[in-house]
Design a protein around this motif. Structure first.
Motif, PDB file in Angstrom:
ATOM      1  N   PHE A 255       0.870  -1.171   0.000  1.00 15.95           N
ATOM      2  CA  PHE A 255       0.000   0.000   0.000  1.00 15.95           C
ATOM      3  C   PHE A 255       0.904   1.217   0.000  1.00 15.95           C
ATOM      4  O   PHE A 255       1.741   1.377   0.882  1.00 15.95           O
ATOM      5  CB  PHE A 255      -0.890   0.044   1.238  1.00 15.95           C
ATOM      6  N   GLU A 256       0.737   2.075  -0.978  1.00 23.25           N
ATOM      7  CA  GLU A 256       1.559   3.272  -1.115  1.00 23.25           C
ATOM      8  C   GLU A 256       0.664   4.494  -0.877  1.00 23.25           C
ATOM      9  O   GLU A 256      -0.211   4.789  -1.694  1.00 23.25           O
ATOM     10  CB  GLU A 256       2.168   3.297  -2.511  1.00 23.25           C
TER      11      GLU A 256
ATOM     12  N   GLU B 293       2.964  -8.054  -5.875  1.00 23.77           N
ATOM     13  CA  GLU B 293       4.331  -8.448  -5.503  1.00 23.77           C
ATOM     14  C   GLU B 293       5.368  -8.009  -6.522  1.00 23.77           C
ATOM     15  O   GLU B 293       6.526  -7.795  -6.190  1.00 23.77           O
ATOM     16  CB  GLU B 293       4.387  -9.958  -5.294  1.00 23.77           C
ATOM     17  N   GLY B 294       4.965  -7.863  -7.778  1.00 23.48           N
ATOM     18  CA  GLY B 294       5.877  -7.437  -8.830  1.00 23.48           C
ATOM     19  C   GLY B 294       5.936  -5.934  -9.027  1.00 23.48           C
ATOM     20  O   GLY B 294       6.664  -5.435  -9.879  1.00 23.48           O
ATOM     21  N   GLY B 295       5.147  -5.170  -8.244  1.00 24.72           N
ATOM     22  CA  GLY B 295       5.153  -3.723  -8.346  1.00 24.72           C
ATOM     23  C   GLY B 295       4.125  -3.158  -9.311  1.00 24.72           C
ATOM     24  O   GLY B 295       4.074  -1.946  -9.524  1.00 24.72           O
ATOM     25  N   ALA B 296       3.273  -4.011  -9.890  1.00 24.60           N
ATOM     26  CA  ALA B 296       2.240  -3.529 -10.807  1.00 24.60           C
ATOM     27  C   ALA B 296       1.086  -2.913 -10.015  1.00 24.60           C
ATOM     28  O   ALA B 296       0.659  -3.453  -9.001  1.00 24.60           O
ATOM     29  CB  ALA B 296       1.717  -4.676 -11.668  1.00 24.60           C
ATOM     30  N   GLU B 297       0.607  -1.789 -10.500  1.00 23.62           N
ATOM     31  CA  GLU B 297      -0.498  -1.100  -9.842  1.00 23.62           C
ATOM     32  C   GLU B 297      -1.803  -1.849 -10.097  1.00 23.62           C
ATOM     33  O   GLU B 297      -2.167  -2.121 -11.241  1.00 23.62           O
ATOM     34  CB  GLU B 297      -0.599   0.322 -10.388  1.00 23.62           C
ATOM     35  N   LEU B 298      -2.505  -2.177  -9.004  1.00 25.22           N
ATOM     36  CA  LEU B 298      -3.764  -2.903  -9.102  1.00 25.22           C
ATOM     37  C   LEU B 298      -4.979  -2.038  -8.806  1.00 25.22           C
ATOM     38  O   LEU B 298      -6.078  -2.313  -9.286  1.00 25.22           O
ATOM     39  CB  LEU B 298      -3.765  -4.081  -8.122  1.00 25.22           C
ATOM     40  N   PHE B 299      -4.787  -0.989  -8.000  1.00 27.68           N
ATOM     41  CA  PHE B 299      -5.924  -0.200  -7.522  1.00 27.68           C
ATOM     42  C   PHE B 299      -5.416   1.149  -7.042  1.00 27.68           C
ATOM     43  O   PHE B 299      -4.346   1.225  -6.430  1.00 27.68           O
ATOM     44  CB  PHE B 299      -6.604  -0.952  -6.368  1.00 27.68           C
ATOM     45  N   VAL B 300      -6.178   2.199  -7.310  1.00 27.03           N
ATOM     46  CA  VAL B 300      -5.875   3.542  -6.809  1.00 27.03           C
ATOM     47  C   VAL B 300      -7.148   4.098  -6.198  1.00 27.03           C
ATOM     48  O   VAL B 300      -8.227   3.984  -6.790  1.00 27.03           O
ATOM     49  CB  VAL B 300      -5.401   4.486  -7.937  1.00 27.03           C
ATOM     50  N   TRP B 301      -7.019   4.669  -5.013  1.00 24.76           N
ATOM     51  CA  TRP B 301      -8.174   5.262  -4.347  1.00 24.76           C
ATOM     52  C   TRP B 301      -7.811   6.649  -3.855  1.00 24.76           C
ATOM     53  O   TRP B 301      -6.840   6.829  -3.134  1.00 24.76           O
ATOM     54  CB  TRP B 301      -8.626   4.385  -3.178  1.00 24.76           C
ATOM     55  N   ASN B 302      -8.592   7.634  -4.287  1.00 23.29           N
ATOM     56  CA  ASN B 302      -8.453   9.031  -3.864  1.00 23.29           C
ATOM     57  C   ASN B 302      -9.799   9.460  -3.310  1.00 23.29           C
ATOM     58  O   ASN B 302     -10.699   9.784  -4.089  1.00 23.29           O
ATOM     59  CB  ASN B 302      -8.093   9.947  -5.053  1.00 23.29           C
ATOM     60  N   PRO B 303      -9.985   9.460  -2.000  1.00 25.50           N
ATOM     61  CA  PRO B 303     -11.287   9.805  -1.454  1.00 25.50           C
ATOM     62  C   PRO B 303     -11.767  11.196  -1.831  1.00 25.50           C
ATOM     63  O   PRO B 303     -12.959  11.436  -1.910  1.00 25.50           O
ATOM     64  CB  PRO B 303     -11.122   9.675   0.059  1.00 25.50           C
ATOM     65  N   GLY B 304     -10.857  12.107  -2.135  1.00 24.15           N
ATOM     66  CA  GLY B 304     -11.234  13.452  -2.527  1.00 24.15           C
ATOM     67  C   GLY B 304     -11.467  13.592  -4.022  1.00 24.15           C
ATOM     68  O   GLY B 304     -11.830  14.656  -4.501  1.00 24.15           O
ATOM     69  N   GLY B 305     -11.235  12.533  -4.767  1.00 23.83           N
ATOM     70  CA  GLY B 305     -11.469  12.560  -6.213  1.00 23.83           C
ATOM     71  C   GLY B 305     -10.401  13.261  -7.022  1.00 23.83           C
ATOM     72  O   GLY B 305     -10.647  13.750  -8.090  1.00 23.83           O
ATOM     73  N   HIS B 306      -9.156  13.310  -6.524  1.00 21.90           N
ATOM     74  CA  HIS B 306      -8.053  13.966  -7.256  1.00 21.90           C
ATOM     75  C   HIS B 306      -7.683  13.193  -8.485  1.00 21.90           C
ATOM     76  O   HIS B 306      -7.647  12.039  -8.547  1.00 21.90           O
ATOM     77  CB  HIS B 306      -6.814  14.100  -6.361  1.00 21.90           C
TER      78      HIS B 306
END
Length: 71
Positions: free
Chosen positions: A5-6, A58-71
């Motif tokens: 989680f980043e 595990e390989g560093g591929a992005e699976l999901f992005v969440w921006n609660p403010g909608g940025h």
């Protein structure tokens, strides 16, 4: 499966992303990882409040992005 989680901030002027923290988590699947990420988003003690969180596999591929403010 292991997920990363980043948590990041978004700079208003140019929309650049700055990583605040990376957290390793174990979850049974992506849905479980998304629930953990949202929970940590609200409770993680960081010097700045994050604007969003990315989930990486595990390989560093992005699976999901969440921006609660909608940025």
């Amino acid at each position: 499966m292991h997920y990363t989680f980043e948590f990041y901030r978004i700079r208003p002027g140019d929309k650049a992303h700055a990583t605040l923290d990376r957290v390793q988590q174990e979850a049974s699947d992506l849905d479980a990882a998304m629930m953990k990420a949202r929970s940590l988003f609200a409770s993680l003690d960081l010097p700045q409040r994050p604007d969003g969180v990315r989930i990486l596999d595990e390989g560093g591929a992005e699976l999901f992005v969440w921006n609660p403010g909608g940025h």
